[in-house]
Design a protein around this motif. Structure first.
Motif, short mmCIF file in Angstrom:
data_model
loop_
_atom_site.label_atom_id
_atom_site.label_comp_id
_atom_site.label_asym_id
_atom_site.label_seq_id
_atom_site.Cartn_x
_atom_site.Cartn_y
_atom_site.Cartn_z
N LEU A 37 90.44 35.72 13.18
CA LEU A 37 89.12 35.19 12.89
C LEU A 37 88.09 36.30 12.87
O LEU A 37 88.17 37.25 13.67
N ARG A 38 87.13 36.14 12.00
CA ARG A 38 85.95 36.99 12.02
C ARG A 38 85.24 36.73 13.34
O ARG A 38 85.31 35.64 13.90
N GLY A 39 84.55 37.70 13.87
CA GLY A 39 83.82 37.50 15.11
C GLY A 39 82.89 36.30 14.99
O GLY A 39 82.12 36.20 14.05
N GLN A 40 83.00 35.37 15.94
CA GLN A 40 82.19 34.16 15.93
C GLN A 40 81.00 34.36 16.87
O GLN A 40 81.14 34.87 17.98
N THR A 41 79.83 33.93 16.39
CA THR A 41 78.57 34.21 17.07
C THR A 41 77.71 32.96 17.14
O THR A 41 78.21 31.85 17.08
N ALA A 42 76.40 33.17 17.16
CA ALA A 42 75.43 32.08 17.12
C ALA A 42 75.27 31.51 15.72
O ALA A 42 74.63 30.48 15.56
N MET A 43 75.84 32.17 14.70
CA MET A 43 75.73 31.65 13.34
C MET A 43 76.78 30.57 13.10
O MET A 43 77.97 30.80 13.30
N ASP A 44 76.31 29.39 12.71
CA ASP A 44 77.26 28.32 12.43
C ASP A 44 77.89 28.52 11.05
O ASP A 44 77.56 29.47 10.34
N LEU A 45 78.78 27.64 10.66
CA LEU A 45 79.51 27.82 9.41
C LEU A 45 78.66 27.57 8.16
O LEU A 45 79.09 27.84 7.05
N GLU A 46 77.43 27.08 8.36
CA GLU A 46 76.50 26.91 7.25
C GLU A 46 75.47 28.04 7.20
O GLU A 46 74.55 28.01 6.38
N GLY A 47 75.59 29.01 8.10
CA GLY A 47 74.70 30.17 8.10
C GLY A 47 73.45 30.02 8.94
O GLY A 47 72.57 30.89 8.91
N ARG A 48 73.35 28.94 9.73
CA ARG A 48 72.19 28.75 10.60
C ARG A 48 72.45 29.39 11.96
O ARG A 48 73.58 29.34 12.45
N ILE A 49 71.42 29.94 12.57
CA ILE A 49 71.56 30.51 13.91
C ILE A 49 71.29 29.40 14.93
O ILE A 49 70.29 28.70 14.86
N VAL A 50 72.22 29.27 15.88
CA VAL A 50 72.19 28.22 16.89
C VAL A 50 71.96 28.87 18.26
O VAL A 50 72.52 29.92 18.55
N GLY A 51 71.14 28.26 19.10
CA GLY A 51 71.03 28.68 20.50
C GLY A 51 70.28 29.98 20.72
O GLY A 51 70.65 30.75 21.60
N ILE A 52 69.21 30.20 19.97
CA ILE A 52 68.43 31.43 20.19
C ILE A 52 67.95 31.47 21.63
O ILE A 52 67.37 30.52 22.14
#
Length: 138
Positions: A37-52
């Protein structure tokens, strides 16, 4: 005949429009019976940043995305073999590890934790790399 399958290909200019990038990558690669898997972060699968500002919320998002991507590749979280967790502050270790531990309870992957000065976007507080296997058919 391809030796691997690329899942959810994209270009970095779409994911990081504020940066001058033009790299063709994907969210996951299935090579034989292994899934990377690509490194998973705060970016969801639609490209939105979650949990700033919330490392636990970012870890929840990362693991939710990882679960989806592993299923798309033919695996699941129970087949995770290795994780590498990146955090940008030692204070984030407990909230991030608690979340990841909840998602991977009973799996027992090998794990490496690294504290870094920063990640791809300044809002990212954590990132997780995952390698999993696809079980052989009975």
């Amino acid at each position: 005949m391809p030796t691997h399958t690329r899942i959810r290909p994209f270009n970095t200019k779409d994911a990081y429009p504020e940066q001058s990038l033009d790299n063709d990558v994907c969210m996951a690669v299935r090579a034989g019976n292994t899934v990377y898997l690509r490194g998973q972060t705060a970016m969801d699968l639609e490209g939105r940043i979650v949990g700033i500002g919330d490392p636990a919320a970012q870890a929840e998002n990362a693991m939710r995305c990882a679960e989806i991507l592993l299923k798309e590749a033919g695996s699941d979280l129970s087949h995770v073999c290795k994780i590498v967790i990146y955090i940008t502050d030692r204070a984030y270790r407990e909230p991030v590890y608690r979340v990841i531990g909840k998602w991977l309870k009973g799996v027992f992957p090998v794990s490496t934790g690294i504290i870094v000065n920063g990640l791809a976007k300044p809002e990212y507080m954590m990132e997780i790399d995952i390698i999993a296997e696809i079980p052989a058919s009975p």
